[in-house]
Design an enzyme around this catalytic site. Structure first.
Site, short mmCIF file in Angstrom:
data_model
loop_
_atom_site.label_atom_id
_atom_site.label_comp_id
_atom_site.label_asym_id
_atom_site.label_seq_id
_atom_site.Cartn_x
_atom_site.Cartn_y
_atom_site.Cartn_z
N GLU A 19 42.57 33.74 45.04
CA GLU A 19 42.98 32.71 44.14
C GLU A 19 41.99 32.30 43.06
OE1 GLU A 19 45.85 31.54 44.21
OE2 GLU A 19 46.45 32.43 45.88
N HIS A 22 42.65 34.10 40.02
CA HIS A 22 43.57 33.31 38.96
C HIS A 22 43.03 32.16 38.30
CE1 HIS A 22 47.03 35.84 40.32
NE2 HIS A 22 47.01 35.17 41.63
#
Length: 421
Positions: A19, A22
């Site tokens: 994550e 991202h």
């Protein structure tokens, strides 16, 4: 308790880095990131910093970075809504209350006629004296509903507003960071544990084996076989395997002296039907602490594990599919517990392998996965225009449902395999 802590460490590290990829590239692209979440389901911890809410959620089924403009993020004010407005010193709307129970003397109530919270950033409506009024909306305007505050997202800060290249890198960065994490772990292991040297040093000699009968001992350094000088274990292993039943002569170094040993490798048939020679020795490569070699080791191990996992995936797809070929959270939890018993370094190898596996799986062109999103970006590049958002959203929704069904099936299979067998 050891298994729980090991699983939290492994799972948390892998998901966090995925994550984080991202998140970093979304920020670099100027996308408003609403939430950075580890886990799914109910929130057990949350902290807001800047414009992003950082949360840890209950279910260890992944994580997500919620970006402005994705899914059902946009807020629309329909005609007839009665809202309360707070204006800043430039007479721009800096806060919009969607509920009527507002205890603030500076609130201006209007009945919405029209509003654009995305591109134009304005709101128009009738005040309490039935006059039509219009206000510009500040770019950092906050929507307040039932006590929760949501920052609006001007169109230029939404995911869809960015170029194809920036959107592609934002999605691709998740799997990419899984490979970066694996490299960092292998680099760490190389620096602090050591890099395998592949030197042909015998670790252990099995009883009643050709090597034991010839007088070989653990710690012997094999320098030559049948007059051929060798420097790596792979050369020794290959030569022995290729000469079953044949007498071979080895020169080994022991205590500073060279000793000649003669033996005949046994003929052994492997599970795949291949017949090879074995002399009955165990090998554990010596370790060397070298920063430069550690970097090379990090790249090599990351590449080797990547090839290994892709090969296994291709074989699984080409062969007969079975749920036993897959492992869900329960299976990973069980294996992580067993791996943790062998020490921290072994657990780190397992973490690196899982991280690479997650990166590869997420790159598969399947709906709801990063690879599925990248597939639609590829179609957009070929067509010169994006696929209809509703159609793409429906494909991803179906993909999510199918993945959840598969996850449930795999988890139930894991439970039966580990607890009822």
């Amino acid at each position: 308790m050891q298994t729980i802590l090991a699983f939290i460490l492994v799972f948390g590290l892998i998901v966090f880095f995925h994550e984080l990829g991202h998140f970093i590239f979304a920020k670099r692209a100027g996308i408003l990131v609403r939430e950075f979440a580890i886990g799914m389901g109910p929130k057990i911890f949350g902290m807001t910093k800047g414009e992003t809410l950082y949360t840890i959620r209950l279910l260890p089924l992944g994580g997500y970075v919620r970006m402005a403009g994705q899914d059902f993020d946009q807020i629309e004010l329909q005609p007839g809504y009665r809202v309360g407005l707070i204006l800043n010193q430039d007479q721009q709307v800096e806060k919009i209350y969607l509920n009527h129970n507002v205890q603030n003397p500076n609130v201006l109530f209007i009945e919405v006629e029209r509003a654009d919270l995305n591109k134009g950033l304005w709101i128009e409506g009738y005040d309490e004296e039935e006059r039509l009024v219009r206000f510009d909306i500040a770019r950092n305007c906050i929507i307040v509903e039932k006590g929760e505050e949501i920052l609006i997202a001007p169109y230029d800060r939404t995911f869809d507003a960015k170029s194809l290249g920036k959107r592609t890198m934002t999605i691709f960065a998740g799997p990419l960071f899984n490979f970066i994490l694996a490299f960092a772990i292998f680099l760490f292991l190389g620096i602090f544990q050591g890099v395998p040297t592949n030197e042909p040093i015998i670790t252990e000699v099995l009883d009643d084996s050709p090597a034991a009968e010839a007088g070989m001992k653990g710690g012997d350094y094999v320098k030559a076989i049948d007059g051929q000088s060798i420097k790596e274990w792979s050369e020794l292993s290959q030569y022995v395997q290729q000469n079953p039943g044949k007498e071979i002569s080895m020169i080994v170094e022991r205590g500073g002296q060279n000793i000649e040993l003669v033996m005949v490798p046994n003929l052994v048939e492997l599970k795949n039907g291949q017949k090879v020679g074995q002399i009955g020795v165990m090998y554990e490569p010596p370790l060397e602490k070298n920063p430069i070699k550690s970097v090379v080791y990090g790249f090599e191990q990351t590449w080797n594990y990547t090839v290994l996992i892709i090969t296994a995936l291709i074989q699984m797809i080409a062969g007969q599919f079975s749920l036993d070929d897959l492992a869900g959270p329960v299976g990973i939890y069980q294996v992580t517990g067993e791996v943790a018993k062998h020490g921290f370094f072994t657990l780190m190898y397992w973490t690196a392998a899982l991280s690479i596996n997650l990166g590869i799986m997420n790159l598969l062109p399947l709906p709801a996965l990063d690879g599925g999103r990248l597939m639609f970006f590829g179609i957009e590049a070929l067509r010169g225009k994006p696929v209809d958002r509703q159609k793409e959203g429906m494909v991803h929704l179906v993909g999510i449902v199918l993945l959840m069904i598969l996850m449930i099936a795999v988890t139930w299979n894991d439970i039966q395999r580990f607890f009822f067998q």
